[in-house]
Design a protein around this motif. Structure first.
Motif, mmCIF file in Angstrom:
data_model
loop_
_atom_site.group_PDB
_atom_site.id
_atom_site.type_symbol
_atom_site.label_atom_id
_atom_site.label_comp_id
_atom_site.label_asym_id
_atom_site.label_seq_id
_atom_site.Cartn_x
_atom_site.Cartn_y
_atom_site.Cartn_z
ATOM 1 N N LYS A 192 25.373 79.543 41.759
ATOM 2 C CA LYS A 192 26.758 79.109 41.899
ATOM 3 C C LYS A 192 26.837 77.688 41.350
ATOM 4 O O LYS A 192 25.971 76.864 41.638
ATOM 5 N N GLU A 193 27.853 77.399 40.566
ATOM 6 C CA GLU A 193 27.997 76.070 39.970
ATOM 7 C C GLU A 193 29.066 75.258 40.689
ATOM 8 O O GLU A 193 30.090 75.798 41.114
ATOM 9 N N ASN A 194 28.822 73.965 40.791
ATOM 10 C CA ASN A 194 29.785 73.049 41.383
ATOM 11 C C ASN A 194 30.202 71.932 40.440
ATOM 12 O O ASN A 194 31.323 71.425 40.547
ATOM 13 N N LEU A 195 29.297 71.524 39.542
ATOM 14 C CA LEU A 195 29.560 70.413 38.632
ATOM 15 C C LEU A 195 29.063 70.752 37.235
ATOM 16 O O LEU A 195 28.088 71.500 37.087
ATOM 17 N N PRO A 196 29.670 70.193 36.207
ATOM 18 C CA PRO A 196 29.080 70.314 34.872
ATOM 19 C C PRO A 196 27.729 69.596 34.822
ATOM 20 O O PRO A 196 27.524 68.571 35.468
ATOM 21 N N GLY A 197 26.811 70.151 34.066
ATOM 22 C CA GLY A 197 25.495 69.536 33.926
ATOM 23 C C GLY A 197 24.622 70.378 33.030
ATOM 24 O O GLY A 197 25.113 71.227 32.283
ATOM 25 N N ARG A 198 23.342 70.157 33.118
ATOM 26 C CA ARG A 198 22.415 70.963 32.343
ATOM 27 C C ARG A 198 21.101 71.104 33.094
ATOM 28 O O ARG A 198 20.769 70.296 33.969
ATOM 29 N N VAL A 199 20.370 72.146 32.720
ATOM 30 C CA VAL A 199 19.051 72.404 33.286
ATOM 31 C C VAL A 199 18.046 72.365 32.141
ATOM 32 O O VAL A 199 18.109 73.197 31.228
ATOM 33 N N ASN A 200 17.153 71.398 32.168
ATOM 34 C CA ASN A 200 16.070 71.342 31.186
ATOM 35 C C ASN A 200 14.893 72.170 31.691
ATOM 36 O O ASN A 200 14.517 72.068 32.865
ATOM 37 N N VAL A 201 14.318 72.972 30.814
ATOM 38 C CA VAL A 201 13.219 73.865 31.173
ATOM 39 C C VAL A 201 11.935 73.346 30.526
ATOM 40 O O VAL A 201 11.899 73.111 29.312
ATOM 41 N N TYR A 202 10.897 73.185 31.335
ATOM 42 C CA TYR A 202 9.610 72.680 30.857
ATOM 43 C C TYR A 202 8.513 73.681 31.187
ATOM 44 O O TYR A 202 8.626 74.469 32.133
ATOM 45 N N ALA A 203 7.427 73.610 30.416
ATOM 46 C CA ALA A 203 6.237 74.414 30.688
ATOM 47 C C ALA A 203 5.019 73.508 30.684
ATOM 48 O O ALA A 203 4.979 72.474 29.998
ATOM 49 N N SER A 204 4.011 73.889 31.458
ATOM 50 C CA SER A 204 2.756 73.144 31.474
ATOM 51 C C SER A 204 1.592 74.113 31.589
ATOM 52 O O SER A 204 1.755 75.252 32.051
ATOM 53 N N THR A 243 31.329 81.221 42.082
ATOM 54 C CA THR A 243 30.897 82.534 42.549
ATOM 55 C C THR A 243 29.503 82.804 41.994
ATOM 56 O O THR A 243 29.046 82.146 41.072
ATOM 57 N N VAL A 244 28.824 83.797 42.569
ATOM 58 C CA VAL A 244 27.473 84.124 42.099
ATOM 59 C C VAL A 244 27.555 84.729 40.705
ATOM 60 O O VAL A 244 28.253 85.728 40.487
ATOM 61 N N HIS A 245 26.875 84.140 39.750
ATOM 62 C CA HIS A 245 26.891 84.634 38.379
ATOM 63 C C HIS A 245 25.595 84.200 37.696
ATOM 64 O O HIS A 245 24.747 83.539 38.305
ATOM 65 N N THR A 246 25.418 84.563 36.451
ATOM 66 C CA THR A 246 24.212 84.199 35.711
ATOM 67 C C THR A 246 24.567 83.306 34.527
ATOM 68 O O THR A 246 25.646 83.402 33.955
ATOM 69 N N VAL A 247 23.623 82.442 34.207
ATOM 70 C CA VAL A 247 23.674 81.651 32.978
ATOM 71 C C VAL A 247 22.324 81.817 32.304
ATOM 72 O O VAL A 247 21.330 82.180 32.946
ATOM 73 N N GLU A 248 22.269 81.555 31.010
ATOM 74 C CA GLU A 248 21.008 81.781 30.305
ATOM 75 C C GLU A 248 20.850 80.810 29.154
ATOM 76 O O GLU A 248 21.815 80.202 28.679
ATOM 77 N N GLY A 249 19.611 80.666 28.715
ATOM 78 C CA GLY A 249 19.305 79.829 27.567
ATOM 79 C C GLY A 249 18.065 80.340 26.857
ATOM 80 O O GLY A 249 17.131 80.854 27.487
ATOM 81 N N GLU A 309 26.140 67.872 44.650
ATOM 82 C CA GLU A 309 25.391 69.085 44.331
ATOM 83 C C GLU A 309 25.909 69.686 43.033
ATOM 84 O O GLU A 309 27.096 69.961 42.890
ATOM 85 N N ILE A 310 25.004 69.897 42.079
ATOM 86 C CA ILE A 310 25.375 70.508 40.801
ATOM 87 C C ILE A 310 25.528 72.013 40.953
ATOM 88 O O ILE A 310 26.493 72.611 40.480
ATOM 89 N N CYS A 311 24.552 72.614 41.621
ATOM 90 C CA CYS A 311 24.555 74.074 41.739
ATOM 91 C C CYS A 311 23.669 74.488 42.890
ATOM 92 O O CYS A 311 22.932 73.681 43.469
ATOM 93 N N GLN A 312 23.748 75.779 43.218
ATOM 94 C CA GLN A 312 22.857 76.428 44.162
ATOM 95 C C GLN A 312 22.168 77.560 43.402
ATOM 96 O O GLN A 312 22.837 78.428 42.849
ATOM 97 N N LEU A 313 20.841 77.528 43.374
ATOM 98 C CA LEU A 313 20.079 78.468 42.549
ATOM 99 C C LEU A 313 19.433 79.531 43.415
ATOM 100 O O LEU A 313 18.690 79.229 44.344
#
Length: 256
Positions: free
Chosen positions: A171-183, A210-216, A241-245
């Motif tokens: 669920k989203e509350n604010l505009p923002g972004r999610v950076n994805v990292y691997a190690s 509402t509950v939904h999906t986002v992707e990258g 709070e930006i979102c609830q994951l």
């Protein structure tokens, strides 16, 4: 007679460098983790629980360890806190995983990510067949929050003509972004923290609570074998709070 032999597991995670301040911090919230040891199919496990937030919120955990004897005394090296449980080869990235299996939280403590808590007035049921809402999110994901997962096993990686994308249920509350990292995976707890490589970004418009999906789409070239996956949440506001994951899943797609 009982003799202290050292730490087996510390559910504060490990000591890591804060990516913004450069200071040392623990990678989880801590709390009690009393448990026990069990031999399962010829392999030893430390089976315990860790606190999630405050009070009686618990998450069952299991970590494998090597048991050896030196001059008749048992020796156990401290084990790494992971998201794997009994899937010691790594979680299946192509199955949905609950975000709450994260084993790496920054900042650690009340200002950081928080796990779903059942309301105190809710009726608890231990019937496995009872209906349940499929919503057990990580809350309080603000700007500069981190969630990490150790480990996913990507096997041989994508085949030629394939690429991977990451799908988040939230669920989203604010505009923002999610950076994805691997190690890279660590072999032992006391190995140094492995460098994190940015492999993708998911934009959040903050318009859908509402509950939904986002992707990258991700840079899949490094996603082979066991990898730690980390999510960094960023937004213009630091205090909201930006979102609830709720879940995350990797999906294979064919390149055009």
């Amino acid at each position: 007679r009982w003799t202290y032999g050292g730490v087996v597991v510390d559910n504060r995670g490990e000591i890591v460098v804060d990516p913004y301040t450069g200071e040392l911090t623990y990678s989880f919230t801590g709390g009690n983790n009393h448990g026990g040891m069990a031999e399962v199919r010829g392999r030893w496990f430390q089976i315990y629980h860790r606190s999630t937030n405050t009070g009686l919120k618990r998450q069952a955990m299991a970590e494998p360890f090597e048991l050896r004897f030196v001059e008749g005394k048992p020796v156990i090296e401290q084990v790494e806190v992971t998201s794997q449980g009994f899937e010691t080869g790594g979680l299946d990235p192509f199955q949905e995983q609950y975000a709450s299996c994260a084993c790496y939280l920054l900042p650690a403590g009340p200002e950081g990510p928080q796990f779903f808590s059942q309301p105190l007035d809710a009726t608890q049921t231990f019937d496995p067949h009872a209906p349940r809402e499929d919503w057990y999110p990580v809350l309080n994901l603000r700007s500069r929050s981190w969630l990490g997962y150790k480990y996913f096993n990507f096997g041989a990686g994508p085949k030629e003509g394939q690429r991977l994308k990451l799908v988040l249920t939230l669920k989203e509350n604010l505009p923002g972004r999610v950076n994805v990292y691997a190690s890279a995976a660590k072999a032992k707890y006391h190995e140094p923290e492995q460098p994190k490589v940015l492999i993708g970004t998911i934009e959040l418009k903050g318009l859908d609570n509402t509950v939904h999906t986002v992707e990258g789409t991700l840079d899949s070239t490094v996603l082979k074998g066991r990898k730690g996956i980390y999510l960094e949440f960023l937004a213009a506001s630091d205090n909201e709070e930006i979102c609830q994951l709720n879940k995350l899943q990797f999906v294979v797609e064919t390149e055009d």
